[in-house]
Scaffold this active site. Structure first.
Site, PDB file in Angstrom:
ATOM      1  CE1 TYR A 139      -1.328  23.784  13.490  1.00 30.80           C
ATOM      2  CE2 TYR A 139       0.033  22.598  11.920  1.00 30.80           C
ATOM      3  CZ  TYR A 139      -0.100  23.567  12.899  1.00 30.80           C
ATOM      4  OH  TYR A 139       0.985  24.286  13.291  1.00 30.80           O
TER       5      TYR A 139
ATOM      6  CE  LYS B  37       3.273  20.834  12.926  1.00 27.95           C
ATOM      7  NZ  LYS B  37       4.019  21.315  11.692  1.00 27.95           N
TER       8      LYS B  37
END
Ligand code: NAD
Length: 353
Positions: free
Chosen positions: A210, A124
């Protein structure tokens, strides 16, 4: 597509037929980029995995080759640099390439990995914009390779409990989410984290994903609108990227998520208010030491090696032809949301995702 729904992946029958491992044989992973995360989290985790192992490395730093070869018994034929990377195509020891480079390089190496016939795990944020994510997905589909994103928290018991409580409406409909994920970023102005071309943006890209994930997997919904603003106390240091991003996401059910991501504070929490109570992780996004509670009492789950669980699951998906629960499409959806948040920072207005 809902975050918890059946996920699109390559054709399952064909995929299962494409893996040539015998029963019980582990799949080989090559780590691409040997920086902090690969060195201190992924390589150690690969000493605990059951379905995969550290078979190879790709590094631009010759001095690291011997250190890693000695430490992890990696044969010279499984060591590549960024120029020789494509030769990995002819190496049957490597089944999966795990891209752990700065985000601005994820697209190139995911596509080159797929072209070389390898399954890909990409860290990510998936890329530095949703358009690049689509190219990565297309490249993997074309070569019938599986693509997953390094979303380790989908395998972590406390976060999985948040998904269950939210998606199954155990406390009724969700009204409000508050989440933050931040760390103080020192004074290294040469780091990729403060270079727009390599990072794509600041903490919103790096840590904010997140928060987006947390809101998506607790609601099981996709945000429709976002709005965002930024704060900058060190404009001399953060010349290319934001220092702090404060953002809001609106979900179709009416739930709202308030997020914060900064390189100027330390935080990692996910708090959810619902009709009949609340549930939260006060340590939400770290590698371990999770702390969770609900309006009915404390949560008590084991802390596990998240990276080992994540990589074992991906290897198992390849071995059995099951779709991964953290596919490229999930990473792309996060990038669509991030793109809209950056549009809102520019326009100062609410933006449609
Ligand atoms: P890092 O700076 O420690 O490592 C980056 C690596 O990329 C270094 O080995 C560096 O030499 C290499 N590299 C190759 N080409 C480069 C270039 N042109 N410029 C800069 N570096 C180059 O970073 P990191 O913290 O290991 O992060 C790598 C990736 O992993 C990022 O996408 C990051 O978001 C992700 N990450 C994920 C987690 C997680 O919990 N899933 C945690 C940390 C990092």
């Amino acid at each position: 597509m809902g975050i918890g729904s059946a996920l699109i992946g390559p054709d399952i029958a064909t995929l299962a037929a494409c893996n040539n491992k015998k029963d019980g044989q582990k799949l080989g992973i090559a780590l691409v980029g040997l920086g902090g995360y690969a060195t201190y989290q992924l390589a150690p985790a690969l000493q605990e995995t059951k379905n995969c192992y550290l078979a190879g490395i790709v590094t631009g730093t010759p001095a690291k080759e011997k250190i890693w070869a000695d430490r992890y018994s990696i044969p010279a034929k499984n060591i590549y640099n960024y120029q020789t990377f494509d030769n990995i195509a002819g190496n049957p020891d490597i089944d999966i390439v795990y891209i752990v480079l700065p985000p601005g390089l994820h697209k190139e190496y995911t596509i080159r990995g797929a072209e070389a016939g390898k399954h890909v795990i990409c860290e990510k944020p998936m890329a530095i914009g949703a358009a690049d994510c689509q190219l990565m997905i297309d490249a993997c589909k074309k070569k019938n390779r599986m693509l997953s994103i390094g979303y380790r928290l989908h395998f972590e018991p406390y976060n999985m409990e948040m998904m269950r409580l939210g998606q199954k409406k155990i406390f009724g409909a969700i009204k409000k989410i508050e989440s933050a994920n931040s760390f103080t970023f020192g004074n290294d102005n040469t780091s990729w984290r403060v270079k727009k071309s390599l990072a794509g943006g600041g903490p919103m890209m790096d840590m904010g994903v997140y928060v987006i994930q947390g809101a998506r997997y607790t609601t099981g919904e996709e945000p429709v609108y976002v709005s965002a603003r930024q704060e900058k106390t060190r404009p001399d240091f953060f010349t290319e990227v934001e220092e702090t991003c404060i953002f809001e996401m609106e979900f179709p059910s009416g739930a709202k998520a308030f997020g914060r991501s900064s390189y100027n504070e330390n935080s990692n929490s996910l708090h959810v208010e619902a009709e009949k109570g609340w549930f939260e992780l006060s340590e939400a996004y770290r590698y371990g030491g999770m702390v969770g509670a609900t309006s009915r009492g404390k949560m008590n789950f084991p802390n596990i090696n998240q990276q080992a669980a994540q990589m074992d699951d991906f290897a198992n998906c390849i071995l059995t032809g099951k779709p991964t629960r953290v596919p490229g499409e999930m990473g792309m959806q996060d990038m669509r949301i991030v793109d809209a948040i950056y549009r809102s920072l520019e326009s100062g207005k609410k933006e449609k995702v």
